[in-house]
Write a protein that holds these residues in place. Structure first.
Motif, PDB file in Angstrom:
ATOM      1  N   GLY A   1       0.573  -1.558  -0.379  1.00  0.00           N
ATOM      2  CA  GLY A   1       0.162  -0.216  -0.088  1.00  0.00           C
ATOM      3  C   GLY A   1       1.194   1.651   0.252  1.00  0.00           C
ATOM      4  O   GLY A   1       0.762   1.917  -0.109  1.00  0.00           O
TER       5      GLY A   1
ATOM      6  N   ILE B   1      -5.995  -1.988   3.197  1.00  0.00           N
ATOM      7  CA  ILE B   1      -6.805  -0.811   3.347  1.00  0.00           C
ATOM      8  C   ILE B   1      -6.403   0.142   4.590  1.00  0.00           C
ATOM      9  O   ILE B   1      -7.265   1.055   4.700  1.00  0.00           O
TER      10      ILE B   1
ATOM     11  N   TYR C   1      -3.231   4.673   1.849  1.00  0.00           N
ATOM     12  CA  TYR C   1      -2.504   3.150   1.504  1.00  0.00           C
ATOM     13  C   TYR C   1      -3.610   3.376  -0.412  1.00  0.00           C
ATOM     14  O   TYR C   1      -4.174   4.091  -0.411  1.00  0.00           O
ATOM     15  N   PHE C   2      -2.031   2.958  -0.438  1.00  0.00           N
ATOM     16  CA  PHE C   2      -3.381   3.316  -2.401  1.00  0.00           C
ATOM     17  C   PHE C   2      -3.373   4.599  -3.048  1.00  0.00           C
ATOM     18  O   PHE C   2      -4.097   4.071  -3.721  1.00  0.00           O
TER      19      PHE C   2
ATOM     20  N   LEU D   1      -4.286   3.453  -7.382  1.00  0.00           N
ATOM     21  CA  LEU D   1      -4.394   2.601  -7.763  1.00  0.00           C
ATOM     22  C   LEU D   1      -5.717   2.554  -8.194  1.00  0.00           C
ATOM     23  O   LEU D   1      -6.650   3.059  -7.998  1.00  0.00           O
TER      24      LEU D   1
ATOM     25  N   ASN E   1     -12.060   5.026  -0.011  1.00  0.00           N
ATOM     26  CA  ASN E   1     -11.166   6.119   0.102  1.00  0.00           C
ATOM     27  C   ASN E   1     -10.335   5.497  -1.687  1.00  0.00           C
ATOM     28  O   ASN E   1      -9.015   6.480  -1.507  1.00  0.00           O
ATOM     29  N   LEU E   2     -10.059   5.392  -2.306  1.00  0.00           N
ATOM     30  CA  LEU E   2      -8.882   4.356  -3.556  1.00  0.00           C
ATOM     31  C   LEU E   2      -9.789   4.740  -4.415  1.00  0.00           C
ATOM     32  O   LEU E   2     -10.968   4.725  -5.296  1.00  0.00           O
TER      33      LEU E   2
ATOM     34  N   LEU F   1     -10.051   3.915  -8.040  1.00  0.00           N
ATOM     35  CA  LEU F   1     -10.498   2.659  -9.111  1.00  0.00           C
ATOM     36  C   LEU F   1     -11.283   2.790  -9.910  1.00  0.00           C
ATOM     37  O   LEU F   1     -11.457   3.167  -9.327  1.00  0.00           O
TER      38      LEU F   1
END
Length: 190
Positions: free
Chosen positions: A69, A92, A97-98, A101, A121-122, A125
């Protein structure tokens, strides 16, 4: 200099040595469709330029290293079709993190728990595969609000039956667990 290593479909076996973390310029790593076993080495997190990590269709066991991450440039993580355990929540759990991504493939493993709301939160994505695991529970509504999410077990569809009405949409959320349980949540806004 961008370094790309493609050793897919080579019947490679055994474990990935921790020395892989010394390939500092490695940006693309394709190790899919081999017979690697053991744990995914946490030393992969020592590759600051890593953007694409393909590890699907092997025999990896254990947990996905949390350290992955921290990879600031990672856009694609595919660890599907292995024997991995753990939860998405632990992967996560740390905010930030990430960060870049776009594609996350965790399908066909032995992941448990539920789909955590923190997955939203990504925000970059676009593709999310979670099917064929041992996950249970309710899919958080905010997963469907990930702005760039276009293909997944979570989809946002425009209502094709009333396109003339402003703001109408149908939210369909699907999660397939190990037992092919399918959960649908519909939200129709008028």
């Amino acid at each position: 200099m961008t370094l790309i290593r493609n050793v897919r479909w080579n019947k490679l076996q055994d474990v990935i040595p921790p020395e892989i973390g010394e390939l500092k310029q490695l940006a693309h790593l394709y190790l899919s469709f081999n017979n690697f076993k053991g744990e995914i080495p946490k030393e992969l997190a020592n590759l600051p330029e890593l953007r694409y990590l393909h590890l699907h269709e092997n025999h990896f066991t254990g947990r996905i290293p949390l350290e992955l991450g921290t990879l600031q440039h990672l856009r694609h993580l595919d660890v599907g079709n292995n024997r991995l355990v753990g939860t998405i929540r632990e992967l996560i759990r740390i905010e930030g993190y990430f960060p870049l991504l776009c594609n996350l493939y965790l399908n066909n493993n032995y992941l448990t728990g539920g789909v955590p709301a923190q997955l939203a939160n990504l925000t970059n994505l676009e593709i999310l595969y979670l099917s064929y695991n041992r996950m249970t529970g309710v899919i958080p509504y905010n997963i469907a609000l990930i702005p760039k999410l276009t293909y997944s077990q979570v989809m946002r569809l425009v209502d094709p039956f009333r396109p003339w009405m402003q703001g109408d949409h149908v939210m369909i959320m699907i999660l397939m667990t190990f037992f092919d349980f399918v959960a649908f949540v519909l939200d129709i806004q008028l």
